[in-house]
Design a protein around this motif. Structure first.
Motif, PDB file in Angstrom:
ATOM      1  N   GLN A  67       0.828  -1.209   0.000  1.00 28.16           N
ATOM      2  CA  GLN A  67       0.000   0.000   0.000  1.00 28.16           C
ATOM      3  C   GLN A  67       0.862   1.259   0.000  1.00 28.16           C
ATOM      4  O   GLN A  67       1.829   1.359   0.751  1.00 28.16           O
ATOM      5  N   ILE A  68       0.514   2.234  -0.854  1.00 29.36           N
ATOM      6  CA  ILE A  68       1.271   3.485  -0.912  1.00 29.36           C
ATOM      7  C   ILE A  68       1.008   4.309   0.344  1.00 29.36           C
ATOM      8  O   ILE A  68       0.048   4.068   1.068  1.00 29.36           O
ATOM      9  N   GLU A  69       1.888   5.283   0.600  1.00 29.22           N
ATOM     10  CA  GLU A  69       1.810   6.031   1.859  1.00 29.22           C
ATOM     11  C   GLU A  69       0.476   6.754   2.030  1.00 29.22           C
ATOM     12  O   GLU A  69      -0.097   6.770   3.106  1.00 29.22           O
ATOM     13  N   ASN A  70      -0.012   7.383   0.955  1.00 33.05           N
ATOM     14  CA  ASN A  70      -1.327   8.017   1.018  1.00 33.05           C
ATOM     15  C   ASN A  70      -2.365   6.996   0.565  1.00 33.05           C
ATOM     16  O   ASN A  70      -2.714   6.911  -0.617  1.00 33.05           O
ATOM     17  N   LYS A  71      -2.863   6.224   1.526  1.00 35.59           N
ATOM     18  CA  LYS A  71      -3.735   5.108   1.163  1.00 35.59           C
ATOM     19  C   LYS A  71      -5.056   5.570   0.558  1.00 35.59           C
ATOM     20  O   LYS A  71      -5.737   4.784  -0.110  1.00 35.59           O
TER      21      LYS A  71
ATOM     22  N   ASP B  26      -6.229  -1.504 -12.088  1.00 37.88           N
ATOM     23  CA  ASP B  26      -6.660  -0.131 -12.350  1.00 37.88           C
ATOM     24  C   ASP B  26      -5.585   0.587 -13.161  1.00 37.88           C
ATOM     25  O   ASP B  26      -4.387   0.380 -12.929  1.00 37.88           O
ATOM     26  N   PRO B  27      -5.966   1.459 -14.125  1.00 41.09           N
ATOM     27  CA  PRO B  27      -4.961   2.192 -14.919  1.00 41.09           C
ATOM     28  C   PRO B  27      -4.042   3.080 -14.081  1.00 41.09           C
ATOM     29  O   PRO B  27      -2.970   3.468 -14.549  1.00 41.09           O
ATOM     30  N   LYS B  28      -4.453   3.386 -12.844  1.00 40.36           N
ATOM     31  CA  LYS B  28      -3.616   4.211 -11.970  1.00 40.36           C
ATOM     32  C   LYS B  28      -3.062   3.416 -10.788  1.00 40.36           C
ATOM     33  O   LYS B  28      -2.668   3.994  -9.773  1.00 40.36           O
ATOM     34  N   PHE B  29      -2.988   2.099 -10.946  1.00 40.12           N
ATOM     35  CA  PHE B  29      -2.430   1.271  -9.877  1.00 40.12           C
ATOM     36  C   PHE B  29      -0.969   1.626  -9.626  1.00 40.12           C
ATOM     37  O   PHE B  29      -0.172   1.773 -10.547  1.00 40.12           O
ATOM     38  N   LYS B  30      -0.627   1.773  -8.357  1.00 39.89           N
ATOM     39  CA  LYS B  30       0.754   2.005  -7.920  1.00 39.89           C
ATOM     40  C   LYS B  30       1.043   1.099  -6.735  1.00 39.89           C
ATOM     41  O   LYS B  30       0.134   0.646  -6.045  1.00 39.89           O
ATOM     42  N   LEU B  31       2.330   0.881  -6.490  1.00 39.46           N
ATOM     43  CA  LEU B  31       2.734   0.159  -5.286  1.00 39.46           C
ATOM     44  C   LEU B  31       3.910   0.881  -4.648  1.00 39.46           C
ATOM     45  O   LEU B  31       4.613   1.652  -5.295  1.00 39.46           O
ATOM     46  N   ASP B  32       4.091   0.636  -3.361  1.00 39.25           N
ATOM     47  CA  ASP B  32       5.195   1.228  -2.610  1.00 39.25           C
ATOM     48  C   ASP B  32       6.416   0.329  -2.779  1.00 39.25           C
ATOM     49  O   ASP B  32       6.436  -0.806  -2.280  1.00 39.25           O
TER      50      ASP B  32
END
Length: 398
Positions: A355-359, A367-373
């Protein structure tokens, strides 16, 4: 052992992230993982790890032989991307139009390479053999890549006594590991239904047979399978995700197609829902004097962990990350090709918190904007190392 693992992972932690970013820049779809496979081979050679190729087209098997005799454990990572246009703004977004690593397989591949480097340096502490399974086509349901790899003999020379898979999980914070003793993920079937009626003018409905009305009755009736045929204490989902039909506002449609998915855990529930699905569609078509063509694809089975190896994985996580590292997690109805490995070999599928810092800005998988930490990646590699060694130690004790 923790300090030894940390030492070797520290040596390649920047490379793990670099590999992940390179793969993210250059995603390849299921069955097209040629450059990804080449990169894996290049890194295995650089790390001095023996390998075999030619499984399911682009699959690779790395082989690490410990200094001490023993059993065999396998660690698996998938390599393929999704047909999604990335909509992020970080400096390493996909360079391939309509392709994106929106499910974290780039991270899986890089973490397994990192763990392979450390394990190869720790051969003196390995009682047996560690297999590194780089699998293509996980997203290509219902065919997948695990079954073709096994059919191509990926385990013909070295057969695992236990196998593990790891998946990034955006709802878990970094430093947390999600493990369940049994049901982890669902069976994922697909269907496409074509409904045929008779076309006509909107002002003269008596001369036609409206396929939209028939399809509407079918879609409504299908939901009663879940609400009235499945035990509420069991789990099942039936979703219609796409519907097409009609020509214009004043034409009665002669044909409608709709597509969707059915998700279950228990085999008996899957079979009940599948049977009722066909019955409801055929009887509804008959009742409305239409016809129906059903294309039903049996997808991945449910991902069911072996309790003893799930518990060992939980203990490994707590050793590395603390007593609170393995919280209780609910199962997911998402499908996973790793299930077919677990049908043949004991083991476990594990979620790695990314999970990224700003959950509040965290997007889900696919999702097209999926990110990971990316801070989670060295953790994932370290965990795989500890998990492999602990499993071989337990097998040796037995």
């Amino acid at each position: 052992m923790k300090s030894t693992i940390d030492t070797y992972i520290d040596e390649v932690k920047d490379e793990i992230i670099d590999i992940r970013r390179h793969l993210h820049l250059h995603p390849e779809l299921s069955g097209e993982e040629f450059k990804t496979s080449e990169l894996v081979l290049k890194k295995l050679e650089a790390y001095g790890i023996e390998y075999q190729t030619g499984f399911a087209g682009t699959g690779v098997l790395g082989i690490i032989k410990g200094s001490n005799p023993g059993k065999t454990v396998a660690l698996r990572a998938d390599m393929d991307a999704l047909p999604i246009q990335e909509m992020n703004d970080h400096p390493y977004i996909s360079k391939e139009d309509g392709k994106m690593h929106a499910c974290g397989h780039d991270a899986h591949t890089s973490m397994l390479l990192g763990s392979g480097y450390a394990l190869n340096q720790m051969r003196e502490q390995i009682n047996g053999i560690v297999l590194l399974v780089f699998q293509p086509a996980e997203e290509n349901a219902p065919t997948g890549g695990s079954k073709p790899m096994m059919e191509d003999g990926v385990f013909s020379e070295y057969q695992p006594d236990v196998i593990y898979g790891q998946h990034v999980w955006p709802s878990l914070p970094v430093g947390k590991i999600g493990i369940r003793d049994k049901e982890m993920m669902g069976a994922s079937d697909r269907f496409k239904v074509t409904v045929t009626g008779r076309g006509g003018h909107a002002s003269m409905p008596q001369d036609g047979n409206d396929a939209i009305m028939i399809a509407n009755q079918m879609i409504t009736s299908l939901q009663t399978i879940i609400s009235r045929n499945v035990n509420p204490l069991d789990s099942a989902v039936l979703t219609i995700g796409k519907i097409e039909g009609g020509y214009r506002y004043n034409v009665i449609a002669d044909k409608v197609t709709f597509e969707g998915t059915i998700r279950t855990y228990l085999p008996e529930v899957k079979e009940k829902v599948k049977s009722r699905f066909h019955t409801v569609l055929r009887q509804t078509a008959e009742a409305f004097d239409g016809s129906v063509d059903i294309e039903y694809l049996d997808g991945y089975p449910a991902t069911i962990n072996t309790p003893e190896w799930a518990q060992l994985a939980r203990n490994s996580a707590k050793y590395l990350l603390g007593e609170d590292a393995a919280p209780e997690v609910a199962p997911s109805m998402a499908g996973e090709d790793f299930a077919r490995f677990l049908e043949n070999y004991p083991g476990a599928f594990i979620w790695l918190g990314t999970q990224i810092e700003n959950k509040e800005e965290q997007k889900p998988l696919h999702d097209p904007k999926f990110k990971l930490d990316e801070r989670a990646l060295p953790i994932g590699s370290s965990f795989l190392v500890k998990l492999a060694i602990d499993t071989l130690d337990e097998l040796a004790r037995r």
